[in-house]
Design a protein around this motif. Structure first.
Motif, PDB file in Angstrom:
ATOM      1  N   PRO A  13       0.806  -1.228   0.000  1.00 41.12           N
ATOM      2  CA  PRO A  13       0.000   0.000   0.000  1.00 41.12           C
ATOM      3  C   PRO A  13       0.833   1.269   0.000  1.00 41.12           C
ATOM      4  CG  PRO A  13      -0.071  -1.066   2.152  1.00 41.12           C
ATOM      5  CD  PRO A  13       0.582  -2.035   1.210  1.00 41.12           C
ATOM      6  N   ARG A  14       2.118   1.154   0.303  1.00 40.08           N
ATOM      7  CA  ARG A  14       2.975   2.337   0.281  1.00 40.08           C
ATOM      8  C   ARG A  14       3.435   2.700  -1.126  1.00 40.08           C
ATOM      9  NH1 ARG A  14       7.542   0.445   4.202  1.00 40.08           N
ATOM     10  NH2 ARG A  14       7.051  -1.489   3.091  1.00 40.08           N
ATOM     11  N   LEU A  15       3.115   1.859  -2.097  1.00 44.12           N
ATOM     12  CA  LEU A  15       3.509   2.109  -3.474  1.00 44.12           C
ATOM     13  C   LEU A  15       2.542   3.104  -4.114  1.00 44.12           C
ATOM     14  CD1 LEU A  15       5.484   1.275  -5.749  1.00 44.12           C
ATOM     15  CD2 LEU A  15       3.761  -0.396  -6.466  1.00 44.12           C
ATOM     16  N   ALA A  16       3.079   4.182  -4.656  1.00 43.49           N
ATOM     17  CA  ALA A  16       2.272   5.199  -5.348  1.00 43.49           C
ATOM     18  C   ALA A  16       2.213   4.821  -6.822  1.00 43.49           C
ATOM     19  CB  ALA A  16       2.882   6.579  -5.155  1.00 43.49           C
ATOM     20  N   LEU A  17       1.098   4.256  -7.254  1.00 37.29           N
ATOM     21  CA  LEU A  17       0.999   3.693  -8.603  1.00 37.29           C
ATOM     22  C   LEU A  17       1.145   4.753  -9.683  1.00 37.29           C
ATOM     23  CD1 LEU A  17      -1.907   1.146  -8.004  1.00 37.29           C
ATOM     24  CD2 LEU A  17       0.562   0.722  -8.015  1.00 37.29           C
ATOM     25  N   ARG A  18       0.751   5.984  -9.381  1.00 36.73           N
ATOM     26  CA  ARG A  18       0.782   7.030 -10.397  1.00 36.73           C
ATOM     27  C   ARG A  18       2.031   7.897 -10.316  1.00 36.73           C
ATOM     28  NH1 ARG A  18      -5.481   9.323 -10.360  1.00 36.73           N
ATOM     29  NH2 ARG A  18      -6.494   7.325 -10.855  1.00 36.73           N
ATOM     30  N   ALA A  19       2.902   7.629  -9.370  1.00 35.41           N
ATOM     31  CA  ALA A  19       4.111   8.447  -9.241  1.00 35.41           C
ATOM     32  C   ALA A  19       5.111   8.087 -10.324  1.00 35.41           C
ATOM     33  CB  ALA A  19       4.733   8.247  -7.862  1.00 35.41           C
ATOM     34  N   THR A  20       5.648   9.098 -10.979  1.00 29.93           N
ATOM     35  CA  THR A  20       6.621   8.887 -12.039  1.00 29.93           C
ATOM     36  C   THR A  20       7.872   9.706 -11.746  1.00 29.93           C
ATOM     37  OG1 THR A  20       5.671  10.711 -13.319  1.00 29.93           O
ATOM     38  CG2 THR A  20       4.805   8.489 -13.759  1.00 29.93           C
ATOM     39  N   GLY A  21       8.870   9.601 -12.615  1.00 38.03           N
ATOM     40  CA  GLY A  21      10.084  10.384 -12.464  1.00 38.03           C
ATOM     41  C   GLY A  21      10.800  10.094 -11.161  1.00 38.03           C
ATOM     42  N   LEU A  22      11.404  11.144 -10.577  1.00 33.95           N
ATOM     43  CA  LEU A  22      12.147  10.969  -9.330  1.00 33.95           C
ATOM     44  C   LEU A  22      11.263  10.431  -8.218  1.00 33.95           C
ATOM     45  CD1 LEU A  22      14.478  14.093  -9.023  1.00 33.95           C
ATOM     46  CD2 LEU A  22      15.182  11.704  -9.151  1.00 33.95           C
ATOM     47  N   LEU A  23      10.051  10.977  -8.088  1.00 35.43           N
ATOM     48  CA  LEU A  23       9.146  10.498  -7.052  1.00 35.43           C
ATOM     49  C   LEU A  23       8.890   9.014  -7.196  1.00 35.43           C
ATOM     50  CD1 LEU A  23       6.293  13.138  -6.504  1.00 35.43           C
ATOM     51  CD2 LEU A  23       8.029  12.397  -4.881  1.00 35.43           C
ATOM     52  N   GLY A  24       8.610   8.580  -8.402  1.00 41.63           N
ATOM     53  CA  GLY A  24       8.320   7.170  -8.633  1.00 41.63           C
ATOM     54  C   GLY A  24       9.503   6.289  -8.306  1.00 41.63           C
ATOM     55  N   GLY A  30      11.451   2.509  -1.856  1.00 42.18           N
ATOM     56  CA  GLY A  30      10.999   2.408  -0.473  1.00 42.18           C
ATOM     57  C   GLY A  30      11.406   3.548   0.422  1.00 42.18           C
ATOM     58  N   LEU A  31      11.989   4.613  -0.129  1.00 43.89           N
ATOM     59  CA  LEU A  31      12.437   5.716   0.707  1.00 43.89           C
ATOM     60  C   LEU A  31      11.312   6.681   1.039  1.00 43.89           C
ATOM     61  CD1 LEU A  31      14.866   6.857   2.144  1.00 43.89           C
ATOM     62  CD2 LEU A  31      15.443   8.140   0.097  1.00 43.89           C
ATOM     63  N   VAL A  32      10.344   6.829   0.152  1.00 47.24           N
ATOM     64  CA  VAL A  32       9.158   7.630   0.435  1.00 47.24           C
ATOM     65  C   VAL A  32       7.934   6.765   0.149  1.00 47.24           C
ATOM     66  CG1 VAL A  32      10.231   9.865  -0.008  1.00 47.24           C
ATOM     67  CG2 VAL A  32       9.143   8.644  -1.891  1.00 47.24           C
ATOM     68  N   THR A  33       6.827   7.080   0.806  1.00 43.59           N
ATOM     69  CA  THR A  33       5.622   6.274   0.673  1.00 43.59           C
ATOM     70  C   THR A  33       4.621   6.935  -0.266  1.00 43.59           C
ATOM     71  OG1 THR A  33       4.449   7.352   2.487  1.00 43.59           O
ATOM     72  CG2 THR A  33       5.932   5.527   3.072  1.00 43.59           C
ATOM     73  N   SER A  34       3.531   6.223  -0.512  1.00 42.26           N
ATOM     74  CA  SER A  34       2.481   6.777  -1.356  1.00 42.26           C
ATOM     75  C   SER A  34       1.899   8.051  -0.746  1.00 42.26           C
ATOM     76  CB  SER A  34       1.372   5.734  -1.567  1.00 42.26           C
ATOM     77  OG  SER A  34       0.855   5.294  -0.322  1.00 42.26           O
ATOM     78  N   ALA A  35       1.789   8.095   0.588  1.00 47.57           N
ATOM     79  CA  ALA A  35       1.277   9.305   1.243  1.00 47.57           C
ATOM     80  C   ALA A  35       2.208  10.488   1.011  1.00 47.57           C
ATOM     81  CB  ALA A  35       1.104   9.055   2.734  1.00 47.57           C
ATOM     82  N   LEU A  56      10.350  15.932  -4.997  1.00 49.60           N
ATOM     83  CA  LEU A  56      11.050  14.933  -4.189  1.00 49.60           C
ATOM     84  C   LEU A  56      11.397  15.516  -2.820  1.00 49.60           C
ATOM     85  CD1 LEU A  56      12.463  12.201  -3.793  1.00 49.60           C
ATOM     86  CD2 LEU A  56      14.504  13.207  -4.860  1.00 49.60           C
ATOM     87  N   ALA A  57      11.832  16.780  -2.786  1.00 51.19           N
ATOM     88  CA  ALA A  57      12.146  17.420  -1.501  1.00 51.19           C
ATOM     89  C   ALA A  57      10.906  17.507  -0.620  1.00 51.19           C
ATOM     90  CB  ALA A  57      12.731  18.809  -1.755  1.00 51.19           C
ATOM     91  N   VAL A  58       9.748  17.782  -1.223  1.00 50.75           N
ATOM     92  CA  VAL A  58       8.505  17.828  -0.445  1.00 50.75           C
ATOM     93  C   VAL A  58       8.206  16.457   0.148  1.00 50.75           C
ATOM     94  CG1 VAL A  58       6.025  18.240  -0.524  1.00 50.75           C
ATOM     95  CG2 VAL A  58       7.565  19.713  -1.830  1.00 50.75           C
ATOM     96  N   ALA A  59       8.327  15.397  -0.674  1.00 49.25           N
ATOM     97  CA  ALA A  59       8.056  14.043  -0.192  1.00 49.25           C
ATOM     98  C   ALA A  59       9.013  13.657   0.937  1.00 49.25           C
ATOM     99  CB  ALA A  59       8.165  13.047  -1.346  1.00 49.25           C
ATOM    100  N   LEU A  60      10.275  14.032   0.820  1.00 52.58           N
ATOM    101  CA  LEU A  60      11.243  13.720   1.877  1.00 52.58           C
ATOM    102  C   LEU A  60      10.948  14.517   3.143  1.00 52.58           C
ATOM    103  CD1 LEU A  60      14.522  13.613  -0.245  1.00 52.58           C
ATOM    104  CD2 LEU A  60      13.409  11.667   0.863  1.00 52.58           C
ATOM    105  N   THR A  61      10.453  15.744   2.997  1.00 51.61           N
ATOM    106  CA  THR A  61      10.055  16.531   4.166  1.00 51.61           C
ATOM    107  C   THR A  61       8.878  15.877   4.869  1.00 51.61           C
ATOM    108  OG1 THR A  61      10.810  18.558   3.075  1.00 51.61           O
ATOM    109  CG2 THR A  61       9.323  18.807   4.948  1.00 51.61           C
ATOM    110  N   SER A  62       7.911  15.387   4.091  1.00 52.83           N
ATOM    111  CA  SER A  62       6.777  14.672   4.668  1.00 52.83           C
ATOM    112  C   SER A  62       7.254  13.449   5.438  1.00 52.83           C
ATOM    113  CB  SER A  62       5.809  14.259   3.554  1.00 52.83           C
ATOM    114  OG  SER A  62       4.806  13.395   4.040  1.00 52.83           O
ATOM    115  N   ARG A  63       8.191  12.726   4.866  1.00 48.62           N
ATOM    116  CA  ARG A  63       8.735  11.545   5.535  1.00 48.62           C
ATOM    117  C   ARG A  63       9.462  11.920   6.825  1.00 48.62           C
ATOM    118  NH1 ARG A  63      13.264   8.689   6.301  1.00 48.62           N
ATOM    119  NH2 ARG A  63      13.034   6.428   6.379  1.00 48.62           N
TER     120      ARG A  63
END
Length: 618
Positions: A13-24, A30-35, A56-63
């Motif tokens: 469930p942590r896999l973001a199916l629509r995430a592409t590029g660096l985020l994907g 496994g470093l950032v989650t779908s949330a 990517l920086a936003v996702a890492l900040t969320s993590r």
């Protein structure tokens, strides 16, 4: 570069199916989650930000926030990974497997080059429109930057004026409640606190922090009496258990005072912070008491302040009247809040060296014997050799169990205490059952796995069945120790409250210690509870037991840190038992819990305070 997290498969469930590029790529690694990805993409779409490195920086900040940090230090992102696995890790829920061990390394995509990455973040639309905050290399979600700024501003505003107690009366009061050289630290601490609006009173367990508070309150009440006024005092703590301990400790400390001084602190009731501030209906982060509706109290004492998150500290500071005294009491070397922020340790670091520092430290321990004190001190200092020496020496106060299978040792420790609780429950003796809960505590780092709480709760129940013949099929079996895991404002029950199922003439009831009260409830009325034969070290904060058994997980567990180990050991009053081999002990002491924050550096500490490098333990 090796990564410390396992790749996510398509069913995760942590896999973001629509995430592409660096985020994907970083999500699949496994470093950032779908949330995290969802937040980054949503904020990007909100302002039209399409730069992959910024998202990517936003996702890492969320993590980072999920792991307890307030912000992300972009320059330290490489520390999230390490070839050796010894670098700092921002731990977040779901990062470890059931046993707490990290999965095998895998190759990560390359991070963006730092100078260009920082420039992209600083110049992004998200920063320009205030959705993110970029300050001195730190990236914040706006909410946390606002809260951190508010805490700094409120503390500065409180420091601009100082109370002016009548000096001769103050000295007479302090000399009376703190006689002789044995109370010199407490006397000096109370004198300092009497002259400032905000006091940060720190010290390890048993250093007399509550004694200092009790004497301070006597002195302040006497000052108010001399003015013909009544002093309104609030005693509070983050959890019901900690609030109960605070009130009990203040009463115990006042036991040595004169009858008149005991009367001055008699009747004080402690409550949780949530109860004190009164939660606003429909909003779990807002309260009825705020900047426009301040608390009426003249003195607010907050115990176990290390457990107070940044959000809660911001809410507290805005609710306390500017002219009221605020006393934050705690041990900065213990675990921090499970939510974002390590405010107490940030304050200690931030004020270090400042002439206007409100920090007062007590250093002489009184709670436990020399051996437990020596072990705690070795952990606090990070001296693994000294800790191993204390453990290996063998003593009634400190036992070290290194067996491959510790079941026998754990049975000898946990079963008698569980039977004592059960015997009192069968007899319908609620007071004795609640008291028996504090005879022994089995503390684990993890919830799951062979060294986890769930496993050992089941094992202890199996031992009880073998001993008594009772299969314990019912959820409300007699003698079941309960820990409340969520607030129920309707019942007046709060996360951290503890109780026991006991026999009553009308049937089985739960007697629950909540704050300073004991509630008697039908088991069916309690929803979010769990068995408490064993509990996590995090949930043990604010409590004590005569005897504590600390079950260390494998040395590979990333949740095993020096702060966790120190917190567990210092829950003991008389005896501590450490279960784990030397490798686990040394790994725990070497690994630090690091939380990124700008609070310490913005208050005046060195830049190293951002990730806890200038830590109170050192």
């Amino acid at each position: 570069m090796s990564e410390l997290f396992t790749a996510l498969d398509e069913q995760d469930p942590r896999l973001a199916l629509r995430a592409t590029g660096l985020l994907g790529r970083f999500n699949r690694a496994g470093l950032v989650t779908s949330a995290d990805c969802h937040l980054a993409r949503t904020l990007g779409a909100l302002v039209g930000e399409a730069d992959e490195s910024v998202l990517l920086a936003v996702a890492l900040t969320s993590r980072a926030v999920r792991g307890g940090s307030v912000c992300l230090e972009l320059g330290a992102v490489a520390d999230l990974t390490s070839e050796s696995g010894d670098g700092p890790v921002v731990a977040a829920p779901g990062d470890a497997d059931a046993s707490g061990a990290m999965p095998a390394a895998l190759t990560l995509p390359e991070f963006p080059e730092l100078p260009a990455w920082a420039d992209a973040v600083a110049g992004s639309r998200l920063v320009a429109q205030g959705v993110l905050r970029w300050e001195d290399g730190l990236l914040y979600l706006d909410r946390y930057h606002e809260q951190e700024t508010q805490v700094i501003d409120d503390l500065a505003a409180r420091a601009r004026s100082r109370p002016d107690p009548e000096p001769a009366l103050l000295e007479r009061s302090l000399a009376r409640v703190f006689p002789g050289d044995g109370f010199a630290e407490q006397r000096d601490a109370a004198r300092t606190a009497a002259h400032q609006r905000t006091t940060v009173l720190t010290g390890g367990p048993g250093t007399g922090k509550t004694t200092a508070v009790a004497g301070l309150l006597v002195a302040l009440v006497e000052q108010a009496e001399a003015r013909g006024e009544r002093l309104r005092v609030a005693l509070t703590a983050p959890t019901g258990k900690a609030a109960a301990r605070l009130q009990e400790a203040v009463t115990e400390s006042a036991g040595g005072f004169t009858a008149d001084d005991r009367e001055r602190v008699a009747g004080l009731q402690a409550s949780t912070l949530h109860r004190l501030l009164r939660r606003h209906p429909g909003n779990s982060t807002r309260f009825r008491h705020h900047r426009g509706n301040r608390l009426p109290h003249d003195v607010v004492v907050v115990d176990e302040s290390s457990m107070v998150s940044l959000t809660m500290m911001a809410r507290l500071l805005e609710a306390v009247r500017p002219e009221a005294r605020l006393v934050l009491v705690g041990d900065p070397d213990q675990l921090s809040s499970v939510e974002a922020g390590a405010v107490l340790s940030d304050l200690v670091r931030g004020y270090r060296g400042r002439p206007d520092s409100p920090v007062v430290a007590l250093r002489t321990g009184h709670r436990y014997g020399a051996r437990i004190g020596a072990l705690a001190d070795a952990l606090r200092r990070g001296d693994a050799d000294a800790a191993v020496e204390v453990l290996a020496a063998g003593h009634d106060e400190v036992e070290w169990v290194t067996d491959d299978d510790p079941s026998s040792a754990l049975r000898r420790a946990a079963l008698p205490a569980a039977l004592a609780v059960r015997d009192a429950a069968l007899a319908g003796d609620a007071d004795r059952a609640l008291a028996a809960l504090d005879r022994h505590r089995l503390l684990c780092a993890h919830r799951e796995g062979p060294a986890g709480v769930r496993h050992w709760n089941r094992r202890i129940e199996q031992w009880l069945t073998a001993e008594t013949g009772d299969p314990l099929f019912e959820s409300a079996y007699l003698g079941r120790p309960l820990l409340v895991t969520a607030n129920d404002y309707r019942l007046g029950v709060y996360n951290g409250d503890s109780g026991v199922v006991v026999s009553r003439p009308e049937g089985r009831r739960v007697v629950l210690r909540t704050g300073t009260e004991v509630l008697d409830l039908a088991p069916s009325r309690l929803g979010d509870v769990e068995t408490m034969h064993a509990l996590t070290i995090h949930k043990s904060q604010g409590s004590q037991a005569d005897e504590v058994t600390v079950l260390l997980p494998d040395e590979e567990s990333r949740l095993l840190t020096r702060e966790l180990f120190y917190t567990a050991v210092t829950r003991a009053r008389q005896r501590v038992r450490v279960v784990g081999d030397e490798q686990a002990v040394r790994a725990a002491i070497a690994r630090r819990a690091q939380r990124a924050s700008g609070l310490g550096s913005r208050l005046g500490a060195s830049p190293d305070a951002r990730l806890g490098r200038a830590d109170p333990m050192t």
